[in-house]
Write an enzyme that holds these catalytic residues in place. Structure first.
Site, short mmCIF file in Angstrom:
data_model
loop_
_atom_site.label_atom_id
_atom_site.label_comp_id
_atom_site.label_asym_id
_atom_site.label_seq_id
_atom_site.Cartn_x
_atom_site.Cartn_y
_atom_site.Cartn_z
N MET A 29 0.89 -1.23 -0.10
CA MET A 29 0.03 -0.09 0.03
C MET A 29 0.76 1.21 -0.03
O MET A 29 1.75 1.45 0.83
CB MET A 29 -0.85 0.11 1.10
CG MET A 29 -1.98 -1.19 1.29
SD MET A 29 -2.93 -0.97 2.83
CE MET A 29 -1.84 -1.61 4.02
N HIS A 179 6.06 -5.60 -9.41
CA HIS A 179 4.62 -4.96 -9.35
C HIS A 179 4.13 -5.16 -10.98
O HIS A 179 4.77 -4.30 -11.83
CB HIS A 179 4.62 -3.68 -8.94
CG HIS A 179 3.53 -3.34 -8.51
ND1 HIS A 179 2.20 -4.05 -8.94
CD2 HIS A 179 2.74 -2.25 -8.28
CE1 HIS A 179 1.23 -3.47 -8.34
NE2 HIS A 179 1.47 -2.11 -7.94
N ASN A 182 -2.11 -3.54 -11.09
CA ASN A 182 -2.51 -2.15 -10.72
C ASN A 182 -2.03 -1.07 -11.78
O ASN A 182 -1.99 0.18 -11.23
CB ASN A 182 -2.17 -1.83 -9.46
CG ASN A 182 -2.72 -2.90 -8.34
OD1 ASN A 182 -2.04 -3.79 -8.23
ND2 ASN A 182 -4.01 -2.65 -7.81
N TYR A 184 0.85 -0.18 -13.33
CA TYR A 184 2.06 0.28 -13.59
C TYR A 184 2.85 -0.46 -14.65
O TYR A 184 2.06 -1.18 -15.42
CB TYR A 184 2.84 -0.16 -12.16
CG TYR A 184 2.19 0.88 -10.98
CD1 TYR A 184 2.82 2.19 -10.93
CD2 TYR A 184 1.07 0.58 -10.49
CE1 TYR A 184 2.12 3.16 -10.22
CE2 TYR A 184 0.51 1.58 -9.31
CZ TYR A 184 1.28 2.81 -9.47
OH TYR A 184 0.48 3.82 -8.49
N GLY A 295 -13.08 -3.48 -4.70
CA GLY A 295 -14.32 -3.70 -4.16
C GLY A 295 -14.22 -3.70 -2.49
O GLY A 295 -13.65 -2.68 -2.12
#
Length: 369
Positions: A29, A179, A182, A184, A295
Site C-alpha cells: 500500500m 509489481h 494495478n 504500473y 471492492g
C-alpha cells in the site's frame, strides 16, 4: 490460548526458507512516507514493525530507477541512502519477528516531471496517457502523453529491476516482488489499451517485458527470492483488458517453470474474470490471493473461503492492516477489527493515521517517533 484450528488463516506455512506463522499477508500500500530524496522516513520502520505479526509483509511499491518514480516522496531503492533507509525498516521488522518482501514498482506512464527527482518525462509501452490527474510535489496535475519506450529504454528498465532487486537484498529484504499489477509498467505492457506496439513487445509478445524483467531479477538474486504480483482485468487508472485469460495463461506458462517464491494474484471486483480459479491450476508454486481489489475490503470470512477452496495458499489484506496493526492477533482472539478512519492521512507524511493505531489491547505496538 488462541485455537489455530478455528481458521485456516492461522495455520503455519513454509515459504522456501521462511517459516510463516500464519497465512495472512500484508498487501502493498502506497503511503508517501519518504523524504524528498526518496529515503523512507524513520516512522516507516515503526509502521512495518507494528505489523510484523503478518505471515509476510509486502512493502509499498518502491521505485527501481529514477525514471520509474511514480510520486513525490514515494521511496526508492536506487541510492545508498535509500538502501540504508530500508535497512532500518527491515531490521525493525526482523527484530519484531517478521518477514518482509520489497515490491519493485516502476511507474511507466503513471508519473509526471514534477513527481520525479530527475524531472524526467514519463515513458511507457505506447504513447497513451492515463485518464486521471497525477499527484506531484505541487498538487494534482494533468497527465502527460508518455514517450513510447525504445528498445534501449526497455533494456534499461529490465536492468534497473535487477539492480534494484540486488539493492533490496542488500537492504535486508527477505524477498522481492515485481509489481506487474494495478496499472504500473509491467501491467501497461500486458493490457490491451496501453500496449499498442507492433514490435516484439506488442501483440502476441505483450508478455515479453514481464518475462524478461522476472528473468533478470532471478539471475540477480535467485528464483527462491523472486515473486510477481498480477491483477488480470483490473481497470484501475484506465486500464482495459477485454479478455485477460489468454494473456495471463501464456504469461504463467513462461513464469511457472522458473520456480519463483510466489505469485501474488489479485481478483478485481467487477472484471468478470475469475483469475484465481482459472490460474491456480496453472501455477505449481505458492500463490497469494487477494480478493479485495476495487471492492469491499477483504474480510476474515472471505479470506478463509479462498483458502478452503484451494484457490490460494495465503491471502493478502490491505485496508484492514491500516487500522489494525495486530490483525492476525485479532483474528486469533476474536477481537473486533477496526475500520479505517478518514483517508485524510493515507498519503501524508506524519504518524497520524499511520503509526498511531492501537493494538486490540489499546496500547501502541511501537511508539511513533
Amino acid at each position: 490460548m488462541p485455537n489455530h484450528e478455528t481458521s485456516p488463516l492461522l495455520t503455519p506455512y513454509t515459504l522456501g526458507s521462511l517459516e510463516l506463522p500464519n497465512r495472512i499477508a500484508m498487501a502493498p500500500m502506497t503511503r508517501y512516507r519518504g523524504d524528498e530524496d526518496g529515503v523512507p522516513l524513520p516512522i516507516v520502520a515503526d509502521y512495518y514493525a507494528q505489523r510484523a505479526g503478518a505471515g509476510l509483509i509486502v512493502s509499498e511499491g518502491i521505485w527501481p530507477s529514477f525514471s520509474g518514480q511514480s510520486g513525490w516522496r514515494i521511496p526508492g531503492l536506487v541510492t545508498e541512502d535509500q538502501v540504508r533507509g530500508w535497512r532500518r525498516v527491515t531490521d525493525a521488522v526482523h527484530a519484531a519477528g517478521g518477514r518482509i518482501a520489497a515490491q519493485l514498482m516502476h511507474a511507466g506512464r503513471n508519473t509526471h516531471p514534477d513527481s520525479r527527482i530527475d524531472g524526467g518525462h514519463p515513458l511507457a509501452p505506447s504513447p497513451v496517457p492515463q485518464p486521471l490527474p497525477v499527484r506531484t510535489r505541487y498538487g494534482k496535475a494533468d497527465p502527460l502523453v508518455p514517450a513510447e519506450m525504445t528498445g534501449e529504454d526497455i533494456r534499461t528498465a529490465v536492468a534497473d529491476h535487477a539492480r534494484a532487486a540486488r539493492n533490496a537484498i542488500r537492504a535486508g529484504f527477505d524477498l522481492v516482488e515485481l509489481h506487474g499489477a494495478n496499472s504500473y509498467l509491467i501491467h501497461q505492457f500486458l493490457a490491451d489499451n496501453t500496449n499498442l506496439r507492433t514490435d516484439a513487445y506488442g501483440g502476441s509478445g505483450r508478455t515479453r517485458f514481464a518475462v524478461e524483467a522476472v528473468r533478470a531479477v532471478v539471475a540477480e538474486i535467485g528464483a527462491e527470492r523472486t515473486a510477481i504480483r498480477l491483477s488480470p482485468g483490473n481497470s484501475q487508472f484506465g486500464m482495459a483488458e477485454a479478455d485477460p485469460a489468454p494473456v495471463y495463461r501464456s504469461l504463467l506458462a513462461e513464469l511457472d517453470p522458473l520456480g519463483l517464491a510466489y505469485l501474488h494474484l489479485t481478483e478485481a471486483a467487477g472484471s468478470g474474470y475469475r483469475a484465481l480459479a482459472d490460474l491456480r491450476p496453472r501455477w505449481s508454486g505458492t500463490l497469494i490471493g487477494n480478493v479485495g481489489e476495487n471492492g469491499e475490503a477483504t474480510t476474515k470470512g472471505a479470506a478463509e473461503e479462498v483458502l478452503r477452496s484451494g484457490r490460494a495458499d495465503l491471502v493478502s489484506f490491505g485496508r484492514a492492516f491500516i487500522s489494525n496493526p495486530d490483525l492476525p492477533h485479532r483474528f486469533a482472539t476474536g477481537a473486533p477489527v477496526a475500520p479505517p478512519e478518514s483517508k485524510e492521512h493515507f498519503y501524508s507524511q506524519g504518524p497520524e493515521g499511520y503509526t498511531d493505531y492501537p493494538a486490540a489491547s489499546g496500547a501502541l505496538l511501537t511508539a511513533a517517533r
